[in-house]
Write an enzyme that holds these catalytic residues in place. Structure first.
Site, PDB file in Angstrom:
ATOM      1  N   LYS A  56       0.842  -1.127   0.108  1.00 58.01           N
ATOM      2  CA  LYS A  56      -0.056   0.092  -0.008  1.00 58.01           C
ATOM      3  C   LYS A  56       0.837   1.171   0.033  1.00 58.01           C
ATOM      4  O   LYS A  56       2.030   1.192   0.634  1.00 58.01           O
ATOM      5  CB  LYS A  56      -1.115   0.072   1.075  1.00 58.01           C
ATOM      6  CG  LYS A  56      -2.156   0.938   1.202  1.00 58.01           C
ATOM      7  CD  LYS A  56      -3.313   0.073   0.765  1.00 58.01           C
ATOM      8  CE  LYS A  56      -4.778   0.881   0.508  1.00 58.01           C
ATOM      9  NZ  LYS A  56      -5.805   0.157   0.062  1.00 58.01           N
TER      10      LYS A  56
ATOM     11  N   GLY B 104     -22.669   3.652   5.910  1.00 60.35           N
ATOM     12  CA  GLY B 104     -21.835   4.359   4.671  1.00 60.35           C
ATOM     13  C   GLY B 104     -22.417   3.976   3.407  1.00 60.35           C
ATOM     14  O   GLY B 104     -22.228   2.868   2.987  1.00 60.35           O
ATOM     15  N   VAL B 105     -22.720   5.173   2.807  1.00 61.88           N
ATOM     16  CA  VAL B 105     -23.285   4.859   1.233  1.00 61.88           C
ATOM     17  C   VAL B 105     -22.635   5.532   0.406  1.00 61.88           C
ATOM     18  O   VAL B 105     -23.295   6.462  -0.403  1.00 61.88           O
ATOM     19  CB  VAL B 105     -24.946   4.809   1.312  1.00 61.88           C
ATOM     20  CG1 VAL B 105     -25.589   3.705   1.831  1.00 61.88           C
ATOM     21  CG2 VAL B 105     -25.527   6.111   1.757  1.00 61.88           C
ATOM     22  N   GLY B 106     -21.203   5.255   0.531  1.00 66.91           N
ATOM     23  CA  GLY B 106     -20.693   6.180  -0.542  1.00 66.91           C
ATOM     24  C   GLY B 106     -20.264   5.212  -1.648  1.00 66.91           C
ATOM     25  O   GLY B 106     -21.520   4.606  -2.388  1.00 66.91           O
TER      26      GLY B 106
ATOM     27  N   VAL C  23     -18.872   2.296  -2.614  1.00 72.81           N
ATOM     28  CA  VAL C  23     -19.391   0.720  -2.858  1.00 72.81           C
ATOM     29  C   VAL C  23     -20.927   0.573  -2.250  1.00 72.81           C
ATOM     30  O   VAL C  23     -21.587  -0.016  -2.730  1.00 72.81           O
ATOM     31  CB  VAL C  23     -18.392   0.035  -1.639  1.00 72.81           C
ATOM     32  CG1 VAL C  23     -18.982  -1.290  -1.738  1.00 72.81           C
ATOM     33  CG2 VAL C  23     -17.083   0.121  -2.432  1.00 72.81           C
TER      34      VAL C  23
ATOM     35  N   TYR D 200     -23.211   2.659  -2.283  1.00 69.40           N
ATOM     36  CA  TYR D 200     -24.358   2.953  -3.286  1.00 69.40           C
ATOM     37  C   TYR D 200     -24.802   1.404  -4.083  1.00 69.40           C
ATOM     38  O   TYR D 200     -25.974   1.165  -3.983  1.00 69.40           O
ATOM     39  CB  TYR D 200     -24.032   3.939  -4.077  1.00 69.40           C
ATOM     40  CG  TYR D 200     -25.071   4.284  -5.235  1.00 69.40           C
ATOM     41  CD1 TYR D 200     -26.199   5.177  -4.651  1.00 69.40           C
ATOM     42  CD2 TYR D 200     -25.141   3.866  -6.210  1.00 69.40           C
ATOM     43  CE1 TYR D 200     -27.100   5.405  -5.926  1.00 69.40           C
ATOM     44  CE2 TYR D 200     -26.174   3.960  -7.415  1.00 69.40           C
ATOM     45  CZ  TYR D 200     -27.045   4.961  -6.976  1.00 69.40           C
ATOM     46  OH  TYR D 200     -28.055   5.076  -8.100  1.00 69.40           O
TER      47      TYR D 200
HETATM   48  N1  LIG Z   1     -14.012   1.232  -3.211  1.00 68.15           N
HETATM   49  C1  LIG Z   1     -13.542  -0.209  -3.068  1.00 68.15           C
HETATM   50  O1  LIG Z   1     -13.730  -0.884  -4.261  1.00 68.15           O
HETATM   51  C2  LIG Z   1     -13.441  -0.734  -1.788  1.00 68.15           C
HETATM   52  C3  LIG Z   1     -12.763  -2.073  -1.763  1.00 68.15           C
HETATM   53  C4  LIG Z   1     -12.364  -2.737  -0.657  1.00 68.15           C
HETATM   54  C5  LIG Z   1     -12.553  -1.822   0.487  1.00 68.15           C
HETATM   55  N2  LIG Z   1     -13.176  -0.744   0.588  1.00 68.15           N
HETATM   56  C6  LIG Z   1     -13.411   0.015   1.813  1.00 68.15           C
HETATM   57  O2  LIG Z   1     -14.809  -0.030   1.978  1.00 68.15           O
HETATM   58  C7  LIG Z   1     -15.143   1.338   2.696  1.00 68.15           C
HETATM   59  C8  LIG Z   1     -15.931   2.182   1.909  1.00 68.15           C
HETATM   60  O3  LIG Z   1     -15.346   2.547   0.888  1.00 68.15           O
HETATM   61  P1  LIG Z   1     -15.763   3.711  -0.311  1.00 68.15           P
HETATM   62  O4  LIG Z   1     -15.111   3.561  -1.818  1.00 68.15           O
HETATM   63  O5  LIG Z   1     -17.455   3.194  -0.855  1.00 68.15           O
HETATM   64  O6  LIG Z   1     -15.717   4.876   0.131  1.00 68.15           O
HETATM   65  P2  LIG Z   1     -16.276   6.227   0.035  1.00 68.15           P
HETATM   66  O7  LIG Z   1     -15.741   7.319   0.851  1.00 68.15           O
HETATM   67  O8  LIG Z   1     -17.047   6.488  -1.150  1.00 68.15           O
HETATM   68  O9  LIG Z   1     -17.795   5.982   1.116  1.00 68.15           O
HETATM   69  C9  LIG Z   1     -17.627   5.903   2.310  1.00 68.15           C
HETATM   70  C10 LIG Z   1     -18.873   6.450   2.926  1.00 68.15           C
HETATM   71  O10 LIG Z   1     -19.037   6.417   4.461  1.00 68.15           O
HETATM   72  C11 LIG Z   1     -19.452   7.696   4.959  1.00 68.15           C
HETATM   73  N3  LIG Z   1     -19.087   7.792   6.550  1.00 68.15           N
HETATM   74  C12 LIG Z   1     -17.836   7.909   6.738  1.00 68.15           C
HETATM   75  N4  LIG Z   1     -18.019   7.781   8.182  1.00 68.15           N
HETATM   76  C13 LIG Z   1     -19.164   7.609   8.511  1.00 68.15           C
HETATM   77  C14 LIG Z   1     -19.973   7.298   9.825  1.00 68.15           C
HETATM   78  N5  LIG Z   1     -19.261   7.407  11.236  1.00 68.15           N
HETATM   79  N6  LIG Z   1     -21.262   6.747   9.521  1.00 68.15           N
HETATM   80  C15 LIG Z   1     -21.697   6.658   8.506  1.00 68.15           C
HETATM   81  N7  LIG Z   1     -21.171   7.132   7.341  1.00 68.15           N
HETATM   82  C16 LIG Z   1     -19.941   7.263   7.166  1.00 68.15           C
HETATM   83  C17 LIG Z   1     -18.754   8.719   4.049  1.00 68.15           C
HETATM   84  O11 LIG Z   1     -19.645   9.886   4.000  1.00 68.15           O
HETATM   85  C18 LIG Z   1     -18.826   8.308   2.626  1.00 68.15           C
HETATM   86  O12 LIG Z   1     -20.237   8.328   1.990  1.00 68.15           O
HETATM   87  C19 LIG Z   1     -13.576   2.105   3.128  1.00 68.15           C
HETATM   88  O13 LIG Z   1     -13.346   1.394   4.369  1.00 68.15           O
HETATM   89  C20 LIG Z   1     -12.846   1.191   1.676  1.00 68.15           C
HETATM   90  O14 LIG Z   1     -11.498   1.342   2.531  1.00 68.15           O
HETATM   91  C21 LIG Z   1     -13.346   0.007  -0.612  1.00 68.15           C
END
Ligand SMILES: NC(=O)c1ccc[n+]([C@@H]2O[C@H](COP(=O)([O-])OP(=O)(O)OC[C@H]3O[C@@H](n4cnc5c(N)ncnc54)[C@H](O)[C@@H]3O)[C@@H](O)[C@H]2O)c1
Length: 358
Positions: free
Chosen positions: A78, A178-180, A182, A184
């Site tokens: 990383k 968390g509906v970012g 992933v 979503y």
């Molecule tokens: N994107 C990927 O393909 C992927 C793959 C493996 C792991 N992950 C992990 O999954 C998680 C989400 O990834 P992502 O890409 O969707 O990130 P992202 O930043 O798009 O979404 C995360 C969401 O969580 C929200 N959030 C933060 N703190 C919060 C809380 N206390 N309560 C509720 N919501 C909260 C944020 O506002 C955001 O909308 C991260 O931990 C990331 O490391 C992501």
């Protein structure tokens, strides 16, 4: 503390600096036992250099376990760039970073992560071929998030089959923190599968979007972990499962995409004591990594989807191993990953023609 004391778990840690762009980066290679160390670049305004180092060491180790448990020929690495991705990201900085990645000659392969995009990977790729996750239009695999959501869904079906003797998820209540990116796509899949979905996010527009697009219920971020439900899915940041939250959970199962959901490894025991099945994050969230790995040999969406669906089998294997050995699924997943790193990594003793070592 000596410089080496904190990094003895890792093969290599590289500090890179460019005075012109003020690039400050740390690349951590935890293990290359199974292959090149693949892991994203996190661009984040860390409070201190120590905090950045701690994060990159922890995340790179997690990548080794994720790749090993997913059956990939990849090691774990990383990188972090210390700075604000919205204000500090310049062409010079990304290209200087690309040259530093290139100096490792493929021992480390980067991809996108928090604070970096597939467009950034395209820029980094101008300086090194060791960058993946470039845009689909450029022949890459693009945003890994839909694949991560797909893999999480496959894991959920395996958990359901194991726990409730059916992979039919209809009628199950799922709470998503968390509906970012992933979250979503995951909510979209849950709704399609007939689940009752409750969501929360600290970023109001993200909540508004899923409520409007999929008609799900929203609760406050303070409540989501404690919703009475079948499945709790942490999809925000790490450490949401800890001695403070675990006693108050009201779910049968925890399975989500967030990395490092347990504040410490011993929290797996606390969950088991409460009768909650915790599916290890590094097993169920490997979809994005599997998807980007496919780019190494010429990306095919069909092949990538097929591989991502393999998370169903990987999850079942972990759950069955846990039952067989009377340990937590976290311990079983760790054991499976470590055993593979050891046994398959050891294959290199059989030197092949073309192997690059003396
Ligand atoms: N994107 C990927 O393909 C992927 C793959 C493996 C792991 N992950 C992990 O999954 C998680 C989400 O990834 P992502 O890409 O969707 O990130 P992202 O930043 O798009 O979404 C995360 C969401 O969580 C929200 N959030 C933060 N703190 C919060 C809380 N206390 N309560 C509720 N919501 C909260 C944020 O506002 C955001 O909308 C991260 O931990 C990331 O490391 C992501």
């Amino acid at each position: 503390m000596g410089v080496f004391a904190s990094v003895v778990d890792h093969e290599q840690v590289l500090f890179g600096y460019d005075p012109v762009s003020d690039l400050k980066t740390i690349i951590a290679i935890h293990s290359t036992a199974l292959g090149p160390a693949l892991g994203g670049t996190r661009f984040y305004p860390y409070q201190s250099e120590e905090a950045a180092l701690t994060d990159v060491l922890r995340l790179s180790k997690g990548m080794s376990y994720k790749a090993a448990a997913a059956g990939l020929d990849l090691g774990g690495g990383k990188a972090v760039i210390i700075g604000n991705p919205h204000t500090d990201k310049t062409e010079r900085l990304l290209r200087a970073y690309g040259r530093i990645v290139d100096s490792l000659q493929g021992r480390y392969i980067t991809a996108e992560d928090v604070g970096t995009t597939s467009g950034d990977m395209e820029m980094i790729r101008r300086e090194t071929r060791w960058a993946l996750g470039i845009p689909v239009e450029e022949g890459g695999s693009g945003d890994p998030s839909p694949a991560t959501a797909r893999g999480l869904m496959a894991a959920l079906e395996a958990i359901s089959e194991f726990q409730w003797d059916t992979d039919d998820l209809s009628g199950r209540k799922v709470a998503v923190q968390g509906v970012g990116k992933v979250g979503y796509y995951y909510v979209q899949r849950l709704v399609k599968a007939g689940c009752e979905v409750v969501v929360a996010d600290v970023y109001e527009p993200a909540v508004a979007r899923v409520v409007e697009d999929f008609g799900v219920e929203a609760v406050s971020p303070d409540e989501i972990l404690f919703v009475d439900c079948d499945v709790l899915s942490p999809c925000a940041l790490g450490a949401s499962l800890n001695p403070e939250t675990i006693p108050k959970l009201q779910c049968a199962t925890v399975a989500g995409c967030a990395n490092n959901q347990l504040e410490s490894d011993s929290d797996a025991q606390l969950l088991a004591q409460r009768g909650i099945l915790y599916a290890p994050d590094f097993v169920v969230n490997a979809g994005g990594l599997i998807n980007v790995f496919e780019e190494l040999r010429g990306y095919s969406q069909t092949r990538a989807n097929h591989r991502v669906d393999g998370i169903y089998r990987a999850t079942r294997r972990v759950l069955e191993k846990a039952r067989e050995r009377s340990v937590t699924p976290f311990e079983a997943g760790t054991w499976i990953a470590e055993e593979r790193m050891q046994k398959i990594g050891d294959l290199r003793r059989f030197r092949r023609s073309g192997d690059d070592r003396n």
